[in-house]
Motif scaffolding. Structure first.
Motif, short mmCIF file in Angstrom:
data_model
loop_
_atom_site.label_atom_id
_atom_site.label_comp_id
_atom_site.label_asym_id
_atom_site.label_seq_id
_atom_site.Cartn_x
_atom_site.Cartn_y
_atom_site.Cartn_z
N PHE A 346 -3.15 -7.80 1.03
CA PHE A 346 -3.88 -6.75 1.75
C PHE A 346 -3.01 -5.53 2.02
O PHE A 346 -3.47 -4.39 1.91
CB PHE A 346 -4.43 -7.27 3.08
CG PHE A 346 -5.04 -6.18 3.91
CD1 PHE A 346 -6.31 -5.70 3.61
CD2 PHE A 346 -4.34 -5.60 4.96
CE1 PHE A 346 -6.87 -4.66 4.35
CE2 PHE A 346 -4.88 -4.57 5.71
CZ PHE A 346 -6.16 -4.09 5.40
N GLU A 347 -1.76 -5.73 2.40
CA GLU A 347 -0.90 -4.60 2.75
C GLU A 347 -0.73 -3.65 1.57
O GLU A 347 -0.79 -2.42 1.74
CB GLU A 347 0.45 -5.11 3.25
CG GLU A 347 0.41 -5.73 4.63
CD GLU A 347 -0.38 -7.03 4.69
OE1 GLU A 347 -1.02 -7.31 5.72
OE2 GLU A 347 -0.38 -7.79 3.68
N TYR A 348 -0.56 -4.20 0.38
CA TYR A 348 -0.43 -3.35 -0.81
C TYR A 348 -1.78 -2.71 -1.15
O TYR A 348 -1.86 -1.52 -1.50
CB TYR A 348 0.09 -4.17 -1.99
CG TYR A 348 0.16 -3.40 -3.28
CD1 TYR A 348 1.11 -2.41 -3.49
CD2 TYR A 348 -0.76 -3.64 -4.31
CE1 TYR A 348 1.17 -1.68 -4.65
CE2 TYR A 348 -0.72 -2.93 -5.49
CZ TYR A 348 0.25 -1.95 -5.66
OH TYR A 348 0.28 -1.23 -6.83
N ILE A 349 -2.85 -3.49 -1.05
CA ILE A 349 -4.20 -2.97 -1.32
C ILE A 349 -4.51 -1.81 -0.36
O ILE A 349 -5.00 -0.76 -0.77
CB ILE A 349 -5.25 -4.09 -1.17
CG1 ILE A 349 -5.12 -5.08 -2.33
CG2 ILE A 349 -6.67 -3.52 -1.12
CD1 ILE A 349 -5.94 -6.35 -2.15
N ASN A 350 -4.21 -2.01 0.90
CA ASN A 350 -4.49 -0.99 1.92
C ASN A 350 -3.71 0.29 1.63
O ASN A 350 -4.24 1.40 1.75
CB ASN A 350 -4.13 -1.54 3.30
CG ASN A 350 -4.60 -0.66 4.42
OD1 ASN A 350 -5.62 0.03 4.31
ND2 ASN A 350 -3.88 -0.66 5.53
N ASP A 351 -2.45 0.14 1.24
CA ASP A 351 -1.63 1.31 0.93
C ASP A 351 -2.16 2.04 -0.30
O ASP A 351 -2.20 3.27 -0.34
CB ASP A 351 -0.18 0.87 0.70
CG ASP A 351 0.75 2.07 0.56
OD1 ASP A 351 0.84 2.87 1.50
OD2 ASP A 351 1.38 2.21 -0.52
N THR A 352 -2.62 1.27 -1.29
CA THR A 352 -3.12 1.87 -2.54
C THR A 352 -4.48 2.55 -2.34
O THR A 352 -4.71 3.65 -2.85
CB THR A 352 -3.25 0.79 -3.62
OG1 THR A 352 -1.98 0.16 -3.81
CG2 THR A 352 -3.73 1.39 -4.94
#
Length: 608
Positions: A346-352
């Motif tokens: 989620f953290e990478y998805i949210n940043d992207t």
């Protein structure tokens, strides 16, 4: 309950006391008809209230609102299982006996009904219709219309109405304008729910197959708006009825004043946004924080012709994300579901996707006092869950939180944890391929056509799964097929969004109840079958204290989160609406914020 009494023919104080005692012994209400009813305590607004607290009673009539939707429609009847219907019609184009205030957790005020009466145990509810209530064709709303609507919806209507009908032991006309419902089981919420069913005109359907109607019949209703024009799959236009019967009753004062509500439909979110930028729409909700911050800089915004409004709320988050279908062998094992959560970065998805601007759902009731508390269960929550200790999944009692990655694309620690859980569930990684008893692990992620952002999220997730030897394919289908497949639970994993209120009750059975796990058309998409969840729902429905109610909700939240049924994404603590500067709204917001019953209900048009 309120304390005022309707005294009937009292000869003296002694006779009154005898009558009261007899009334109590017969389980009859002695407080008389009321203007409203609350789940707990009394309604916040008095009988002589002027308007809802978040409405402007001086709002002028005129103007229009034009909004966009992704998808299509082939029916105008939102009360049956068949067809795709603009979801707004169910709320804008129909009325019920009582109407909900969105500034209270669960309180209803008189709408078609001028009053409600019930007993202390809420084993029955009696409504008296307003004499002035009318359908749009000018005919009066009658008890016959009410009784026909309840029976028809409860037997051949949409599945959402069947649960209440099964819980009605009897329905009888008790006066020229009065109808009484007696309930089949103890369930305090039923006295409120029974006031919220849409009322239809019986005579319109005398020679029409109600459960098969589509675009051929425009239902007659008593609501402020009537369907004026439409083109299948393209738009629906609703016009304000200038002869609407209830414009000046307290619940309606200052609401539904826009002359037109127009719903435009688009193939995808990009087309909808471009239409808004071009001025074809004059109001647009934005769910992506990054887009809101960086892409709302087009000329009409810079000129001030379009304004950006942030609407705060204190409602529960509900759930938004990918749901795993536990009816499928792969996702029937909680360890596999846990592996998916570790792989879902989620953290990478949210940043992207949002530039890291969006916070994540942490529980089904995030953003509210009903959400589960951090750490181990304690107090009444622990007591309620204790009988199910042997069947509860890890985390329910000792505390559960979603996995958090380091935010990098590789998410090495998360993938190691995911692989470990797959191995614990009996799968092995052989030559880079995750393999189980039936061979290589693969599944399908079902998406609706036009789901641009959801597909972008799914693409990132699929790449992560590939690195742990799992093949996930994204299947995009048009709206009709998507509805057909999700109704029949014909999916492995799909995107699902649903809201929850501050007064969860009978609808929780449709979302999470074991009795609905195998019932097609119900909203238990995950296939939850958990005795602890069932018990907590029962406790919620029969709690007589607010403390027990809150504890039961928090306990249910724990069991559901530990069940690991969803890959949650964003929590929306404020609504983002860009709109024509001439569209106005009151600055007093309901606790539910931008929710059903707020836009377009309390908005108005103001030139200049």
């Amino acid at each position: 309950m309120a304390s005022d009494f309707f005294q009937r023919g009292r000869a003296n104080i002694g006779a009154a006391l005898v009558a009261a005692a007899l009334a109590l012994s017969a389980n009859v209400a002695i407080s008389g008809p009321k203007h409203g009813i609350a789940m707990y305590g009394d309604p916040a607004l008095p009988p002589d209230f002027v308007s809802l607290p978040y409405a402007n009673p001086a709002a002028p009539t005129g103007g229009k609102i034009v909004t966009g939707e992704v998808g299509s429609f082939d029916s105008l009847n939102p009360h049956i299982q068949k067809g795709r219907v603009p979801w707004q019609l169910r709320f804008i184009a129909y009325e019920s006996l009582m109407g909900r205030s969105w500034d209270e957790p669960f309180t209803l005020y008189g709408l078609l009904a001028e009053s409600i009466e019930t007993d202390e145990d809420r084993s029955w509810a009696e409504f008296t219709l307003r004499p002035e209530a009318r359908f749009s064709d000018g005919s009066p709303v009658t008890v016959e219309d009410v009784m026909w609507s309840y029976e028809t919806l409860g037997t051949i209507g949409h599945g959402r109405y069947h649960g209440l009908w099964k819980n009605i032991a009897s329905m009888e006309q008790t006066g020229e304008r009065s109808v009484k419902f007696t309930f089949a089981e103890p369930n305090r919420e039923l006295a409120l729910i029974v006031g919220m069913r849409p009322i239809l005109k019986k005579a319109q359907w005398d020679e029409v197959e109600f459960d098969r109607s589509g675009l051929d019949v425009i239902p007659i209703s008593s609501a402020p708006y009537v369907i004026d024009d439409f083109q299948a799959g393209r738009f629906v236009s609703l016009k304000r009825n200038p002869d609407y019967w209830g414009a000046d009753i307290p619940f309606r004062r200052g609401t539904n004043v826009l002359d037109e509500i127009r719903l435009e439909f688009f193939g995808d979110g990009t087309a909808q946004f471009e239409a808004f930028k071009a001025g074809e729409l004059n109001s647009n909700r934005e769910f992506n924080a990054e887009k809101w911050a960086t892409q709302y800089d087009f000329p009409s915004v810079e000129r001030g012709d379009v304004v950006k409004s942030l609407i705060p709320n204190r409602r529960p988050s509900g759930m938004t994300g990918f749901v795993m279908n536990t009816r499928k062998p792969l996702f029937s094992d909680w360890r596999v579901r846990d592996a998916m959560l570790h792989a879902f970065n989620f953290e990478y998805i949210n940043d992207t996707i949002t530039g890291g601007r969006q916070s994540r759902i942490g529980s089904y009731f995030s953003n509210s006092y009903l959400g589960m508390e951090d750490g181990a269960a304690s107090g009444r929550v622990a007591e309620m869950l204790a009988p199910f200790a042997d069947t509860l999944l890890p985390g329910a009692l000792d505390g559960y939180a979603l996995p958090v990655s380091d935010g990098s694309e590789r998410n090495r620690a998360g993938l190691r944890a995911a692989i470990a859980q797959m191995e614990a569930a009996g799968y092995t990684l052989q030559d880079g391929v995750m393999t189980g008893p039936d061979g290589p692990v693969s599944f399908e992620i079902l998406l609706r056509q036009g789901s641009t952002e959801e597909r972008a999220i799914a693409n990132i997730f699929v790449q992560a799964l590939d690195r742990m030897g799992i093949t996930a394919t994204i299947e995009v289908v048009e709206s009709a097929q998507y509805k057909e497949r999700t109704t029949a639970f014909d999916f492995d994993m799909t995107w699902y969004r649903f809201g929850l209120s501050l007064s969860p009750g009978n609808e929780q059975r449709r979302y999470f109840g074991s009795e609905n796990a195998a019932v097609e058309g119900q909203r238990n998409w995950a296939g939850v079958e958990d005795p602890a969840v069932d018990a907590m729902i029962d406790t919620m429905l029969n709690s007589t204290s607010r403390e027990d109610f809150i504890a039961a909700v928090r306990a249910m939240d724990r069991a559901l989160m530990a069940g690991r049924y969803f890959l949650p994404t964003y929590v929306f603590t404020e609504g983002r609406i860009a709109h024509d500067k001439r569209l106005k709204y009151p600055t007093t917001f309901p606790i539910y914020g931008d929710w059903i019953g707020w836009q377009p209900d309390v908005w108005w048009w103001e030139e200049g």
